[in-house]
Every structure is written in C-alpha cells, then in structure tokens.
Enzyme design. Structure first.
Site, PDB file in Angstrom:
ATOM      1  N   VAL A  14       0.827  -1.209   0.000  1.00 33.47           N
ATOM      2  CA  VAL A  14       0.000   0.000   0.000  1.00 33.47           C
ATOM      3  C   VAL A  14       0.865   1.264   0.000  1.00 33.47           C
ATOM      4  CG1 VAL A  14      -2.131  -0.926   0.974  1.00 33.47           C
ATOM      5  CG2 VAL A  14      -0.285  -0.281   2.508  1.00 33.47           C
ATOM      6  N   CYS A  15       2.105   1.110  -0.446  1.00 36.71           N
ATOM      7  CA  CYS A  15       2.994   2.270  -0.525  1.00 36.71           C
ATOM      8  C   CYS A  15       3.158   2.655  -1.987  1.00 36.71           C
ATOM      9  CB  CYS A  15       4.358   1.932   0.072  1.00 36.71           C
ATOM     10  SG  CYS A  15       5.337   3.405   0.296  1.00 36.71           S
ATOM     11  N   ILE A  16       2.977   3.935  -2.300  1.00 41.48           N
ATOM     12  CA  ILE A  16       3.108   4.366  -3.698  1.00 41.48           C
ATOM     13  C   ILE A  16       4.218   5.401  -3.853  1.00 41.48           C
ATOM     14  CG2 ILE A  16       0.778   3.762  -4.495  1.00 41.48           C
ATOM     15  CD1 ILE A  16      -0.078   6.639  -3.844  1.00 41.48           C
TER      16      ILE A  16
END
Length: 329
Positions: free
Chosen positions: A177-179
């Site tokens: 969930v890291c962009i």
C-alpha cells in the site's frame, strides 16, 4: 553503491536446499535475539494503524513476539508504556522527528517512562533530522534500543549506526500500500531484496527488512540476505483482531488496509505516498503466526540446519521473475 545492474527482488530468488539434519521440522528453532531480548520469530508486524493496536501489541508481547506500536495516536504513548510495564511486558514505541516528538522524548525521559525499544519511523530515514533524534534518545535514554529508518543504501545504514542507532530498517516504498515509487520516482520497489543484501553487508548491527514481503518464503530469503528481523504488513493485515474496518462485498468479508502516508491515515490530500485497499478477511492472527513459524521451520530443515543461522549460509539462484511461472501470488 554495489553493481547496480545485479539487482533482484523476492520473486527472482530461489534458495538451494542442503541435506536435512533434523527428524522433524518441529525441532527447528525460529527464535531470534534483538538487543537484550529473544523473540519467538524473526518477524515483526508493521507499525501501521491497520496492523497493530494496544490489544495486539499486548498479545504479541505476552506470547513472546516482537512488536512495534505505531505513532499515530501520539497522545496515548506515555500511557501505553506505563501499562505495558505495569503488566511486566516490554514497551516498544514509534516516534517521528519533529519538535513535538523531541518534546515527547524529553517528557518520558523526565518521568522515567523508559521504553525498551524506540523506532524512529519516517519515510526517508537518511536525514539529519533522524540523526539528531537518535542522538537525543541515546543521550537521555542510553539503555533504550533504537531502530532507525527507513533507508535504502549502505551509506545511510553506516551513518545512522554511527549516530548511535542499534538497528536500521531497510525499505523505501516496496510495500503493497505504498506508492512512494510511483509518486516520487524513488525507492527500493522491485529491488528490495538486493537493497537488504547491500545494506546488511555494510551494517555492523542488525538490519530489519521492511516491505515487499508477499509470502512466508520471503522471510527466509530476507534472512539469507542478512536481515535479522523482517517487518511484515499486508500478510498481517485483515485478521479478526486487526484494527481496520470490516466491509462486506457480495457476501464476502474484507478488511481495510492503508499505508502510513495515505490520505486515509493523514486525513488530508497532502504529501500522499500511501493508498487504501481491501483484503479478504483472514481469520485469527494467532493462526497466521503459527503457520509462519511452521513454514520457517520447514525453511530451516531445507537449509540443512537447526536454527535461523542455517538460512544465512545457503546458496541461491537468480531466476528473473520466473518462480511464479506467470501466476499471480
């Protein structure tokens, strides 16, 4: 930096088995030492709001697992340390690097609320602000074990260790969930395992691999590349006990999981480097921990040893993106 052409990630690596020397995988010892403490598994749930809360922290500490409480309810941290100590459990908290966090560190030191572990937790940990925070904690609470991160280069590991960090956390944006990698163009996404290897080589103290873990086998691969501890997010999300909201879609249960710099966590649209996803509901966290332990015991038996040290010595091959044969995990 090392040879930048020889990068690889978890799905590119297969470990090579050695002759098994134990009669049953249950004989394999998965315990790990960090600081003055020994924990059941070399795994720590990510210090994120949808992964850990007071209840889960307490359960993990009681059962002999390492945990790091998140820093997103800052006003509760002093009470949390007090409660854990009252129950005879270790206190392990997270802090940031801004002035109010320095004030908090001074405050708990003055009140003799000394946590056993403090994790300095910011997205880009190779920073003067992190170095100053390490030095402040070590000056006021020399006995506290300080984990600093996150970083992605050997230079960063050396600098934070020299500043007094007892361990460094490696991984810039490889998480589910890291962009960060998309929003900024920077990060260890796609080569996280190589970053762990390079950073661990430069380190003289423990390295915690953080992000990009999609399977239990990835934990064994992290240890092979030099990690002492492995931080896991999505695999620990969406359990019965998990803090996220439960959502029903077409008769199936899901739980929310979002990144620590997402707009859902920050409550705003500023400097967003995380996103929110729904994960299928997974049942009990204790069952997942048990399964992780059993899988790691199997890894140790394949490595031809009796404990985690066997994993650090096995050979491996690089099989570029082919171990899934095109299947999604």
């Amino acid at each position: 930096m090392n040879n930048l052409n020889s990068v690889f990630d978890y799905e590119d690596i297969q470990l090579i088995p050695n002759k098994c020397v134990i009669n049953s995988r249950s004989e394999a010892d998965t315990s790990v030492k960090l600081g003055n403490y020994t924990f059941k598994l070399p795994v720590v749930p990510a210090n994120m709001q949808t992964i850990i809360d007071d209840k889960i922290a307490e359960m993990l500490a009681k059962e002999g697992y390492f945990y790091i409480m998140h820093r997103f309810e800052a006003e509760n941290r002093a009470a949390f340390i007090k409660k854990m100590h009252k129950d005879g459990l270790i206190a392990s908290i997270s802090v940031g690097v801004k002035a109010d966090e320095h004030a908090f560190i001074r405050e708990i030191s003055a009140e003799a609320l000394i946590p056993e572990f403090i994790t300095i937790d910011i997205a880009h940990g190779h920073a003067d602000s992190v170095i100053k925070t390490i030095q402040l904690i070590k000056r006021l609470m020399p006995q506290t074990f300080v984990i600093a991160g996150n970083v992605g280069t050997p230079e960063a590991v050396r600098e934070l260790e020299n500043a007094g960090a007892d361990a460094t956390k490696v991984g810039i944006g490889p998480g589910k969930v890291c962009i960060t990698k998309v929003k900024t163009g920077f990060g260890t996404g796609g080569w996280q395992l190589a970053a762990v290897k390079w950073c661990a080589k430069a380190a003289s103290k423990p390295v915690i691999a953080d992000g990009g873990i999609r399977t239990h086998g990835d934990i064994a691969k992290s240890i092979r590349m030099g990690a002492t501890m492995v931080m896991v997010g999505s695999l620990f999300a969406a359990h019965e006990e998990s803090p996220g909201q439960t959502v029903e879609r077409d008769g199936q249960l899901f739980k929310e999981y979002f990144g620590s710099a997402s707009e859902y966590q920050k409550g705003e649209h500023k400097n967003v480097e995380g996103k929110k996803i729904l994960l299928p509901h997974k049942g009990s966290l204790k069952d997942t921990l048990k399964e992780m332990e059993e899988d790691l015991q199997s890894s140790i038996s394949y490595a031809g040893g009796r404990d985690l040290s066997a994993l650090t010595k096995v050979d491996y091959v690089v099989v570029k993106n082919s171990i899934w044969n095109g299947d999604a995990i």
